[in-house]
Design a protein around this motif. Structure first.
Motif, PDB file in Angstrom:
ATOM      1  N   GLU A 115       0.857  -1.182   0.000  1.00  0.00           N
ATOM      2  CA  GLU A 115       0.000   0.000   0.000  1.00  0.00           C
ATOM      3  C   GLU A 115       0.893   1.232   0.000  1.00  0.00           C
ATOM      4  O   GLU A 115       1.935   1.256   0.667  1.00  0.00           O
ATOM      5  N   GLU A 146      -5.820   1.395  -1.789  1.00  0.00           N
ATOM      6  CA  GLU A 146      -5.937   0.727  -0.498  1.00  0.00           C
ATOM      7  C   GLU A 146      -5.449  -0.713  -0.570  1.00  0.00           C
ATOM      8  O   GLU A 146      -5.612  -1.391  -1.596  1.00  0.00           O
ATOM      9  N   ARG A 147      -4.893  -1.169   0.536  1.00  0.00           N
ATOM     10  CA  ARG A 147      -4.387  -2.539   0.596  1.00  0.00           C
ATOM     11  C   ARG A 147      -5.517  -3.544   0.443  1.00  0.00           C
ATOM     12  O   ARG A 147      -6.608  -3.377   0.981  1.00  0.00           O
ATOM     13  N   ARG A 172       1.101   5.766  -0.087  1.00  0.00           N
ATOM     14  CA  ARG A 172       0.503   7.078   0.084  1.00  0.00           C
ATOM     15  C   ARG A 172       1.425   8.094  -0.569  1.00  0.00           C
ATOM     16  O   ARG A 172       2.659   7.974  -0.467  1.00  0.00           O
ATOM     17  N   LYS A 223      -2.049  11.094   0.489  1.00  0.00           N
ATOM     18  CA  LYS A 223      -3.258  10.497  -0.083  1.00  0.00           C
ATOM     19  C   LYS A 223      -2.982   9.032  -0.424  1.00  0.00           C
ATOM     20  O   LYS A 223      -1.939   8.711  -1.024  1.00  0.00           O
ATOM     21  N   ILE A 224      -3.886   8.154  -0.045  1.00  0.00           N
ATOM     22  CA  ILE A 224      -3.724   6.731  -0.380  1.00  0.00           C
ATOM     23  C   ILE A 224      -3.765   6.535  -1.882  1.00  0.00           C
ATOM     24  O   ILE A 224      -4.662   7.045  -2.570  1.00  0.00           O
TER      25      ILE A 224
END
Length: 708
Positions: A271, A289-290, A273, A285-286
């Motif tokens: 993941e 998502e994992r 960011r 900011k992601i």
């Protein structure tokens, strides 16, 4: 003269070390105290008689380790002069006053050099031209004075070229203290940031530094902090915390220098960011998502992110891209599709070219594609025992790709390749001093050994051309076989000390690595881990069958997870080996994996399994070397560890040796050497580390009766 005579005759005759073993029988080996401790999991008790060693602060533990070191000294006293000779021989092949090939970054040429007689590097730079005056960043020789161990890393220069952040570890626990040096004044600033990975990255404002903190107990990299230049580190702002104990986190800047990137990674899942590097006060900011089992890595180019990923069951990975403002995987578009026969390992992005590092049939491939025409070609490599990889390529706007090449009989070369004209310039070839090395004196080959299940296991070999395959040659068989880490065929100046004394060196590319693609790794982990051990054993049997060696002359070596491999094979097939070297071996698998306070444990669940699950517990118990020590004969063995090891705690090999002494039924040599000043990587300094290699080589050569 004896060894030289054998070489000139074109055949090798070796005597055993039996006579020396007999002479050592009057030296009493240490006997560790047995204090039974019952360990219970899944309502099943195990008794560990040496659990008491799990306390490095206990004087009794230190006393035991010192007694083992004394025993090791006594048992190897007859090889001390030989060890010194090997050390000087290996050191003599290395150019002491050496330097790296400079690379240019942000207006400066950076280089690393060594001075004659010095153990540590000097880091320096020159502005714009290589003819400019040298600016010393760090003379590590001066910094390391007074320390038994010293490691400097994580050098990171600010965008204005005025500051450099760096990390220092003086204990070998991989707990680095970050400091900052003013490159204009030469002053090291007073702020110290403790218990970090050592790595950091500057925002583009030249005053905000992002870095990774480690958990004090488990040493898991779990927090990203933001430090403002000139402030007290106790006031640093926590930017991100990775609360899942199976993940580690880290922070870096994109090659384009436009984005700060926080990564979180477990064995199976990724993941990221992202944040504009010009706005360090903003929020990350992601990216995506994992999702368990989804692995990806990101690179920025113009208005796109490029994503290396296993999305949609792409076992060998594929390349995708997305707009910088729409990064969710629903926006990912395929660039290079998944292929069953090619493992996509990495990419390098340039203004005009995309460079892809691949692996096909175990061999490194470097593919170059022009962005505008999509014309592609591969760099040509012409044998089966080489290693090639892209090197430091920090600039976008260049036609030059820098890569590194070596093979088992060819020293390392650093090459600048013009991707437009296809011309190459060898900037540097590793010098092998001493005047005796000639690559044409050695044969290299790749063979395929059949495993019990029919799988063919590749093996890379090197040996002198005058060796005859008569079953009497000593062979050192090496492997790792975990984490998808591939041991490529590589050149070693130290290894020449074995080859020139008649040894064959074999790298077994067993399952658990990624030599033959990602599935090769998947087939050697979790509930298929046993394949790693049986592959190694089957390679040994094949080498014997094909008369490269015999069980009287076969030796095995592995370290860390490769030390686990050593522990497993000596339990499963001890009769195949005359000697084994197990370096910092991970041998107490079950107990360690049940203790989530030990560094790295929770992050290992996807590699070995979680023993809190009965199925994985039972499977681990079936191969854990410490739990399976039996009342039978074992090979001659040298086991090494470091008191401050943060990856494999010293007590694992110490307990293992104590249990082997208790149960083994032979009179073969068993030695434990604990470096009381070092950790997982051994001694610091390029020459100090060679002393450990000399110790291992002297042990092996002594088994063959070679003492000169």
């Amino acid at each position: 003269m004896k060894t030289l005579l054998f070489i000139l005759m074109g055949s090798f005759t070796f005597v055993t070390a039996q006579n020396k073993t007999e002479l050592k029988k009057d030296i009493t080996s240490p006997k560790a105290e047995k204090i039974a401790k019952e360990l219970v999991a899944h309502n099943m008790p195990r008794v560990d008689n040496y659990y008491w060693m799990n306390d490095r602060e206990d004087p009794k533990v230190i006393s035991y380790l010192e007694s083992e070191n004394l025993y090791n000294e006594q048992m190897t006293s007859h090889t001390k002069e030989f060890q010194e000779k090997l050390f000087e021989e290996m050191k003599g092949r290395i150019k002491e006053d050496d330097e790296s090939v400079p690379y240019k970054l942000n207006g400066y040429w950076y280089l690393t050099r060594f001075e004659k007689g010095k153990d540590y590097p000097i880091y320096s730079r020159k502005k714009e031209s290589l003819d400019a005056p040298e600016e010393i960043l760090f003379n590590v020789n001066e910094m390391a004075e007074g320390f038994e161990y010293y490691s400097l890393g994580g050098l990171n220069v600010s965008m204005d070229n005025k500051l450099v952040a760096f990390g220092v570890d003086t204990l070998s626990r991989r707990k680095y203290t970050i400091q900052i040096k003013n490159l204009v004044t030469g002053e090291i600033l007073p702020e110290k940031i403790e218990t970090t990975t050592g790595g950091s990255t500057w925002a583009n404002d030249n005053k905000t530094l992002f870095y990774t903190k480690k958990d004090e107990q488990t040493l898991r990299s779990n927090q990203i902090f933001k430090h403002i230049l000139g402030t007290d580190p106790s006031e640093d702002v926590l930017v991100f915390e990775e609360k899942d104990e199976t993940y580690n986190t880290y922070v870096y800047k994109s090659k384009s220098r436009k984005y700060l990137i926080i990564g979180s990674h477990s064995t199976l899942t990724s993941e990221y960011r992202v944040l504009d590097a010009n706005t360090p006060e903003g929020e990350f900011k992601i990216f995506q998502e994992r999702q368990r089992g989804l692995e990806y890595g990101i690179s920025h180019y113009e208005d796109q992110f490029y994503i290396l990923t296993n999305k949609d069951k792409a076992t060998n990975f594929k390349l995708m891209k997305c707009p910088v403002d729409k990064t969710g995987m629903e926006n990912w578009v395929e660039v290079i599709p998944h292929r069953d026969d090619y493992l996509l390992e990495d990419i390098d992005i340039f203004e005009k070219f995309l460079v892809v590092s691949e692996r096909n049939n175990g061999l490194n491939k470097i593919k170059i594609t022009k962005w505008d025409t999509q014309e592609s070609y591969y760099l040509p490599f012409d044998n089966e025992t080489y290693t090639a990889y892209t090197s430091i390529n920090p600039d976008f706007d260049t036609d030059i790709l820098r890569y590194t090449y070596n093979s088992m009989n060819t020293p390392t070369s650093v090459v600048d390749f013009n991707m437009t004209t296809k011309e190459k310039v060898v900037l540097k070839e590793q010098e092998v001093l001493g005047g005796k090395f000639n690559k044409d004196n050695y044969t290299t080959e790749r063979i395929w050994a059949p495993a019990a299940d029919g799988t063919k296991i590749p093996v890379s070999l090197i040996y002198r051309k005058d060796i005859e395959r008569n079953g009497g040659n000593p062979v050192l068989q090496y492997a790792y076989g975990s984490y998808g880490s591939t041991i490529d065929p590589y050149f070693s100046t130290a290894r020449l000390s074995l080859l020139d004394r008649g040894f064959i060196y074999a790298i077994a590319h067993i399952r658990g690595g990624e030599y033959l693609g990602r599935q090769w790794y998947e087939d050697g982990k979790l509930l298929k881990k046993m394949n790693t051990f049986t592959d190694f054993i089957d390679v040994s049997r094949y080498l014997i069958d094909q008369k490269y060696t015999s069980s009287q002359h076969l030796y095995a070596m592995g370290g860390s997870a490769g030390g686990l491999l050593m522990g497993a094979v000596v339990n499963m097939a001890p009769e195949l080996y005359n000697g084994v070297v197990a370096a910092v071996p991970f041998v107490d698998v079950v107990t360690t994996m049940l203790d989530d306070s030990i560094p790295l444990t929770t992050g290992e669940y996807d590699e070995w399994g979680n023993p809190n699950d009965l199925e994985y517990y039972s499977y681990m118990l079936s191969y854990s070397p410490y739990d399976n020590v039996g009342k039978h004969e074992y090979p001659n063995m040298l086991v090494t560890t470091g008191l401050h090891d943060s990856q494999v705690q010293y007590w694992e090999p110490a307990k293992w040796v104590a249990k082997l002494r208790e149960l083994k039924t032979d009179d073969n040599i068993l030695l434990l050497h604990t470096n009381m000043d070092a950790g997982h990587g051994g001694a610091s300094g390029r020459f100090e580390a060679l002393k450990e290699v000399a110790e291992e080589y002297a042990f092996l050569l002594d088994m063959e009766g070679i003492d000169e």
